[in-house]
Design a protein around this motif. Structure first.
Motif, mmCIF file in Angstrom:
data_model
loop_
_atom_site.group_PDB
_atom_site.id
_atom_site.type_symbol
_atom_site.label_atom_id
_atom_site.label_comp_id
_atom_site.label_asym_id
_atom_site.label_seq_id
_atom_site.Cartn_x
_atom_site.Cartn_y
_atom_site.Cartn_z
ATOM 1 N N GLN A 15 25.587 34.534 51.727
ATOM 2 C CA GLN A 15 25.440 33.221 52.350
ATOM 3 C C GLN A 15 25.995 33.175 53.773
ATOM 4 O OE1 GLN A 15 23.768 30.532 50.832
ATOM 5 N NE2 GLN A 15 23.161 32.269 49.565
ATOM 6 N N CYS A 16 26.366 34.319 54.310
ATOM 7 C CA CYS A 16 26.777 34.356 55.717
ATOM 8 C C CYS A 16 26.511 35.756 56.261
ATOM 9 C CB CYS A 16 28.231 33.918 55.891
ATOM 10 S SG CYS A 16 29.465 35.181 56.016
ATOM 11 N N GLY A 17 26.313 35.841 57.548
ATOM 12 C CA GLY A 17 25.983 37.110 58.185
ATOM 13 C C GLY A 17 27.076 38.151 58.071
ATOM 14 N N PHE A 18 28.329 37.720 58.101
ATOM 15 C CA PHE A 18 29.438 38.663 58.006
ATOM 16 C C PHE A 18 29.500 39.268 56.601
ATOM 17 C CE2 PHE A 18 30.860 35.677 61.360
ATOM 18 C CZ PHE A 18 30.825 36.571 62.423
ATOM 19 N N SER A 19 29.280 38.437 55.592
ATOM 20 C CA SER A 19 29.249 38.947 54.215
ATOM 21 C C SER A 19 28.069 39.896 54.038
ATOM 22 C CB SER A 19 29.153 37.788 53.217
ATOM 23 O OG SER A 19 30.352 37.044 53.205
ATOM 24 N N ARG A 20 26.928 39.558 54.613
ATOM 25 C CA ARG A 20 25.756 40.432 54.546
ATOM 26 C C ARG A 20 26.067 41.784 55.190
ATOM 27 N NH1 ARG A 20 20.715 39.179 53.636
ATOM 28 N NH2 ARG A 20 21.034 37.001 54.168
ATOM 29 N N ALA A 21 26.717 41.772 56.346
ATOM 30 C CA ALA A 21 27.063 43.015 57.041
ATOM 31 C C ALA A 21 28.020 43.861 56.197
ATOM 32 C CB ALA A 21 27.677 42.706 58.398
ATOM 33 N N ALA A 22 28.997 43.229 55.560
ATOM 34 C CA ALA A 22 29.962 43.964 54.733
ATOM 35 C C ALA A 22 29.242 44.643 53.562
ATOM 36 C CB ALA A 22 31.047 43.022 54.220
ATOM 37 N N VAL A 23 28.336 43.931 52.912
ATOM 38 C CA VAL A 23 27.581 44.492 51.791
ATOM 39 C C VAL A 23 26.705 45.647 52.273
ATOM 40 C CG1 VAL A 23 25.727 44.003 50.132
ATOM 41 C CG2 VAL A 23 27.633 42.408 50.384
ATOM 42 N N GLN A 24 26.077 45.486 53.423
ATOM 43 C CA GLN A 24 25.211 46.539 53.952
ATOM 44 C C GLN A 24 26.002 47.798 54.280
ATOM 45 O OE1 GLN A 24 23.233 44.462 57.170
ATOM 46 N NE2 GLN A 24 21.485 43.928 55.870
ATOM 47 N N VAL A 25 27.188 47.643 54.854
ATOM 48 C CA VAL A 25 28.025 48.808 55.180
ATOM 49 C C VAL A 25 28.425 49.537 53.900
ATOM 50 C CG1 VAL A 25 30.287 49.510 56.069
ATOM 51 C CG2 VAL A 25 28.846 47.983 57.409
ATOM 52 N N LEU A 26 28.811 48.785 52.883
ATOM 53 C CA LEU A 26 29.184 49.423 51.614
ATOM 54 C C LEU A 26 27.971 50.118 50.979
ATOM 55 C CD1 LEU A 26 31.605 46.706 50.216
ATOM 56 C CD2 LEU A 26 32.215 48.931 51.202
ATOM 57 N N ASP A 27 26.783 49.530 51.121
ATOM 58 C CA ASP A 27 25.561 50.167 50.626
ATOM 59 C C ASP A 27 25.274 51.468 51.379
ATOM 60 O OD1 ASP A 27 25.024 48.325 48.650
ATOM 61 O OD2 ASP A 27 23.553 47.195 49.835
ATOM 62 N N ILE A 28 25.454 51.461 52.686
ATOM 63 C CA ILE A 28 25.225 52.658 53.503
ATOM 64 C C ILE A 28 26.119 53.802 53.023
ATOM 65 C CG2 ILE A 28 25.616 53.647 55.808
ATOM 66 C CD1 ILE A 28 24.649 50.936 56.954
ATOM 67 N N HIS A 29 27.338 53.460 52.636
ATOM 68 C CA HIS A 29 28.286 54.487 52.182
ATOM 69 C C HIS A 29 28.056 54.869 50.724
ATOM 70 C CE1 HIS A 29 30.824 54.985 55.724
ATOM 71 N NE2 HIS A 29 30.483 53.737 55.977
ATOM 72 N N GLY A 30 27.128 54.221 50.066
ATOM 73 C CA GLY A 30 26.780 54.592 48.701
ATOM 74 C C GLY A 30 27.794 54.199 47.651
ATOM 75 N N VAL A 31 28.473 53.080 47.860
ATOM 76 C CA VAL A 31 29.438 52.607 46.858
ATOM 77 C C VAL A 31 28.651 52.180 45.620
ATOM 78 C CG1 VAL A 31 31.187 50.869 46.321
ATOM 79 C CG2 VAL A 31 31.081 51.866 48.616
ATOM 80 N N PRO A 32 28.909 52.839 44.476
ATOM 81 C CA PRO A 32 28.154 52.489 43.271
ATOM 82 C C PRO A 32 28.537 51.116 42.734
ATOM 83 C CG PRO A 32 29.632 54.362 42.864
ATOM 84 C CD PRO A 32 29.812 53.944 44.277
ATOM 85 N N PRO A 33 27.573 50.379 42.197
ATOM 86 C CA PRO A 33 27.844 49.022 41.694
ATOM 87 C C PRO A 33 28.943 48.979 40.631
ATOM 88 C CG PRO A 33 25.481 49.448 41.714
ATOM 89 C CD PRO A 33 26.158 50.727 42.072
ATOM 90 N N GLU A 34 29.055 50.030 39.811
ATOM 91 C CA GLU A 34 30.073 50.025 38.768
ATOM 92 C C GLU A 34 31.491 50.193 39.321
ATOM 93 O OE1 GLU A 34 28.437 54.219 39.089
ATOM 94 O OE2 GLU A 34 27.519 52.248 38.888
ATOM 95 N N LYS A 35 31.610 50.602 40.572
ATOM 96 C CA LYS A 35 32.932 50.756 41.186
ATOM 97 C C LYS A 35 33.248 49.630 42.154
ATOM 98 C CE LYS A 35 33.431 55.680 40.643
ATOM 99 N NZ LYS A 35 33.883 56.915 41.266
ATOM 100 N N MET A 36 32.369 48.612 42.182
ATOM 101 C CA MET A 36 32.575 47.498 43.106
ATOM 102 C C MET A 36 32.451 46.165 42.371
ATOM 103 S SD MET A 36 30.745 46.689 46.742
ATOM 104 C CE MET A 36 29.265 45.835 46.265
ATOM 105 N N LYS A 37 33.343 45.262 42.678
ATOM 106 C CA LYS A 37 33.314 43.903 42.132
ATOM 107 C C LYS A 37 33.327 42.948 43.316
ATOM 108 C CE LYS A 37 34.313 40.703 38.916
ATOM 109 N NZ LYS A 37 33.213 40.043 38.318
ATOM 110 N N THR A 38 32.482 41.923 43.251
ATOM 111 C CA THR A 38 32.473 40.916 44.312
ATOM 112 C C THR A 38 32.830 39.560 43.721
ATOM 113 O OG1 THR A 38 30.117 40.447 44.047
ATOM 114 C CG2 THR A 38 30.723 42.142 45.647
#
Length: 159
Positions: free
Chosen positions: A65-88
């Motif tokens: 719901q905000c650009g900064f949160s979107r950027a944070a999620v995208q950076v974590l995706d780029i680094h390949g953080v698996p969903p089972e190791k991440m909680k939001t």
């Protein structure tokens, strides 16, 4: 750079701001607003320690719901953080959490990233760490992502 220096010099010349009358009249009220209860602090500490990567954000990874949160999620995706190791946690769903997490970390903005229970920073820090390579090192050291395999160059494969 000049604007920043100019802005800071004018800030120093401004009259000091006055404390709100409520804060002056009731020191305990100001104390209650400023400090988390041990119960809330414990709940947040447990939440950030339960999963290797924890992101407090506005919205969800699927619908930020905000650009900064979107950027944070995208950076974590780029680094390949698996969903089972991440909680939001969506702070827009819980106004108490939204304020409490800011006090817990002593950081005024959201999103906020925690790795292995340690506060890393907000979106700006996350982007800087991504660009410098520090984020990858942190995620590998924490065991969140595997180390990157060195790529063979054509001359190495011929030997």
């Amino acid at each position: 750079m000049f604007r920043t220096a100019l802005r800071t010099s004018f800030t120093a010349l401004r009259a000091p701001t006055r404390a709100p009358a409520v804060a002056l009249a009731s020191p305990s009220l100001a104390f209650a607003r400023r400090y988390l209860s041990q119960e809330t602090r414990g709940k947040i500490q447990q939440a950030v320690s339960a999963t290797p990567v924890v992101l407090f954000m506005k919205g969800t990874p699927e619908a930020p719901q905000c650009g900064f949160s979107r950027a944070a999620v995208q950076v974590l995706d780029i680094h390949g953080v698996p969903p089972e190791k991440m909680k939001t946690f969506d702070v827009l769903e819980d106004s108490e959490l939204r304020q409490a997490i800011k006090e817990f970390s002593d950081w005024p903005t959201i999103p906020q990233l925690y790795v292995q229970g340690e506060f890393v920073g907000g979106c700006d820090i996350l982007l800087n760490m991504h660009q410098s390579g520090e984020l990858d090192d942190l995620l590998v050291k924490a065991g969140v992502v595997p180390p990157e395999e060195p790529q063979e160059t054509p001359s190495q494969s011929q030997n």
